[in-house]
Design a protein around this motif. Structure first.
Motif, PDB file in Angstrom:
ATOM      1  N   THR A  73       0.829  -1.204   0.000  1.00 12.55           N
ATOM      2  CA  THR A  73       0.000   0.000   0.000  1.00 12.55           C
ATOM      3  C   THR A  73       0.868   1.259   0.000  1.00 12.55           C
ATOM      4  O   THR A  73       0.605   2.205  -0.760  1.00 12.55           O
TER       5      THR A  73
ATOM      6  N   LEU B 137       1.023   4.244  -2.747  1.00 15.44           N
ATOM      7  CA  LEU B 137       0.807   5.645  -2.371  1.00 15.44           C
ATOM      8  C   LEU B 137       1.974   6.524  -2.807  1.00 15.44           C
ATOM      9  O   LEU B 137       1.779   7.648  -3.298  1.00 15.44           O
TER      10      LEU B 137
ATOM     11  N   PHE C 252      -5.130   7.712  -5.820  1.00 14.02           N
ATOM     12  CA  PHE C 252      -4.828   6.388  -5.263  1.00 14.02           C
ATOM     13  C   PHE C 252      -6.122   5.759  -4.787  1.00 14.02           C
ATOM     14  O   PHE C 252      -6.871   6.359  -4.017  1.00 14.02           O
TER      15      PHE C 252
ATOM     16  N   THR D 116      -3.435   5.054   4.060  1.00 13.07           N
ATOM     17  CA  THR D 116      -4.051   5.783   2.943  1.00 13.07           C
ATOM     18  C   THR D 116      -4.601   7.121   3.424  1.00 13.07           C
ATOM     19  O   THR D 116      -4.385   8.165   2.789  1.00 13.07           O
TER      20      THR D 116
ATOM     21  N   TYR E 104      -1.656   9.534   4.122  1.00 13.29           N
ATOM     22  CA  TYR E 104      -1.106  10.158   2.923  1.00 13.29           C
ATOM     23  C   TYR E 104      -2.058  11.227   2.372  1.00 13.29           C
ATOM     24  O   TYR E 104      -1.606  12.245   1.840  1.00 13.29           O
ATOM     25  N   HIS E 105      -3.350  10.990   2.511  1.00 12.47           N
ATOM     26  CA  HIS E 105      -4.307  12.009   2.061  1.00 12.47           C
ATOM     27  C   HIS E 105      -4.204  13.260   2.935  1.00 12.47           C
ATOM     28  O   HIS E 105      -4.110  14.381   2.417  1.00 12.47           O
TER      29      HIS E 105
ATOM     30  N   THR F 226      -7.182  10.349  -2.566  1.00 12.10           N
ATOM     31  CA  THR F 226      -7.424   8.940  -2.260  1.00 12.10           C
ATOM     32  C   THR F 226      -8.898   8.563  -2.297  1.00 12.10           C
ATOM     33  O   THR F 226      -9.777   9.409  -2.119  1.00 12.10           O
TER      34      THR F 226
ATOM     35  N   HIS G 284     -13.175  10.955   0.188  1.00 16.56           N
ATOM     36  CA  HIS G 284     -11.972  10.288   0.673  1.00 16.56           C
ATOM     37  C   HIS G 284     -12.209   9.317   1.822  1.00 16.56           C
ATOM     38  O   HIS G 284     -11.325   8.503   2.120  1.00 16.56           O
TER      39      HIS G 284
END
Length: 322
Positions: A112, A116, A126, A171, A174-175, A182, A247
Motif C-alpha cells: 500500500t 501511495l 490512489f 491511505t 497520505y491524504h 485517495t 476520501h
C-alpha cells in the motif's frame, strides 16, 4: 429505487491507470472495463493468487501493459504520467491468505505504501481496495462505515483483517499529510466469472461442489448470513467513485441478506436438480452475519440496479461451462 446518473469512467477522457493485482478476480474485471472504455491500463501482479489466464485475456491489447512484480518490494513502473494507482493486490479468500499470512500482511502494509508513493510522485489518484473484514465479527448490524469493528488482532484471519485496517490508516495519512487524492472501498462478498475454483468462499465452493455432484459444505448450522454482490455491480461502484471527490471509506456490496441454507435453495433452483449438504464445524473467527449499510454509497455515488443473485449465479455457471 430508480438509478441515479452519476459520472463514471465511461464518460471520462482517456486515463492511464495502473492496477496492482490485475490478474486477480476483481482486478481482471477492472482491466476489462477500462480497456473497453478507451483507457490505458498497466497491470501488475506476482501471481501469488492471481491467474495467468486472466492476464492472457488482455496481453495482445494495444493499450495494456503487464509488469510481473511483487508490489510489496516496489512497483517498477517508469512510464508516462499516471492518472490513477489502484491497489487491488492481496490474497482475499481465507484459504489463500491463511496460506500466505506474511505476504498478505506485507502487501497490505508495504504494498500500500509503495502504491501511495507512486501515486504521490505522479500526482495521481490512489484507490484502495479494502474489505468488509475490517468489521470482523460485527456487533452492529448492518455495518455502517462509522462502525470500528470487532476484530481479533491475533486470530487466524488477522493477517488479512489487520493488513486492510493498516492499509486504510496509511491511505488516510497520505491524504491528510501529503494531499494524495485517495479513495477507499470496503468490498463485501463479491462473486462472478473468473473466480479461482479453490477460492474457498461460499458461492465458489457451492457452485463447484454442485457441478461435481458432491455434497455442499455448510459450516455451522447454516444460519449465518452473507450479502452477495455480482462483480459487474462492484466495478460500476468503483468506476463511479473514481469520478467523485470523496476520501472516507465507502461500503460496496449488496444489502440483501441470505443464510447459507437459503443460498442452497437458490442454487437448487438455478441448477434444477437436487442438492445435498453436510454440516461442518464453523471456522475460527468466522463472522456470523455480514450485511453492508449502503446509505453512504447511495449519497456519494447514487443508486444503480443490482443483479439478482440467481441471475448472477447463472452467469457464473455459464462461464464455467464455456
Amino acid at each position: 429505487m430508480p438509478e441515479t446518473h452519476v459520472p463514471s469512467t465511461a464518460t471520462s477522457d482517456p486515463l492511464r491507470i495502473l492496477i496492482t493485482g490485475s490478474a486477480g478476480f476483481v482486478g481482471s474485471h477492472l482491466v476489462e472495463r477500462f480497456l473497453n472504455e478507451g483507457h490505458t491500463v498497466i497491470g501488475v501482479d506476482n501471481y501469488i493468487s492471481g491467474q495467468v489466464s486472466n492476464t492472457d485475456l488482455f496481453r495482445e491489447h494495444p493499450r495494456f501493459t503487464f509488469i510481473e512484480a511483487d508490489v510489496s518490494h516496489g512497483i517498477p513502473y517508469t512510464g508516462d504520467k499516471l492518472d490513477w494507482v489502484m491497489h487491488f493486490a492481496s490474497p482475499a479468500s481465507p484459504p489463500h491468505y491463511q496460506q500466505f499470512p506474511v505476504e498478505t500482511l506485507m502487501v497490505g502494509a508495504q504494498g500500500t505504501q509503495n502504491g501511495l508513493e507512486l501515486a504521490h510522485a505522479h500526482g495521481a489518484g490512489f484507490f484502495l481496495a479494502s474489505t468488509s473484514e475490517v468489521y470482523g465479527d460485527p456487533l452492529v448490524h448492518p455495518q455502517p462505515e462509522t462502525y470500528w469493528g470487532n476484530v481479533n488482532p491475533i486470530g487466524v484471519r488477522s493477517c488479512y483483517d489487520e493488513a486492510k485496517r493498516y492499509a486504510e490508516a496509511i491511505t488516510m495519512a497520505y491524504h491528510r499529510s501529503r494531499g494524495v487524492n485517495t479513495r477507499i472501498i470496503r468490498i463485501f462478498n463479491t462473486y462472478g466469472p473468473r473466480m479461482r475454483p479453490d477460492d474457498g468462499r461460499v458461492i465458489t465452493n457451492f457452485v463447484h461442489q454442485a457441478l461435481r455432484g458432491e455434497p455442499l459444505t455448510v459450516y455451522g448450522d447454516g444460519s449465518q448470513t452473507r450479502s452477495f454482490q455480482y462483480i459487474d455491480d462492484l466495478v460500476e461502484g468503483i468506476s463511479r467513485l473514481m469520478m467523485v471527490k470523496y476520501h472516507e471509506p465507502v461500503n460496496l456490496g449488496n444489502d440483501e441478506e441470505f443464510t447459507m441454507l437459503q443460498l442452497i435453495e437458490i442454487l437448487r433452483d438455478v441448477l434444477q436438480k437436487p442438492l445435498h449438504h453436510d454440516f461442518h464445524l464453523l471456522p475460527s473467527d468466522d463472522p456470523v452475519k455480514r450485511r453492508p449499510c449502503l446509505m453512504r454509497r447511495r449519497e456519494v455515488i447514487g443508486e444503480f440496479l443490482a443483479k439478482p443473485l440467481n441471475s448472477g449465479i447463472e452467469n457464473m455457471i455459464g462461464d464455467l461451462n464455456n
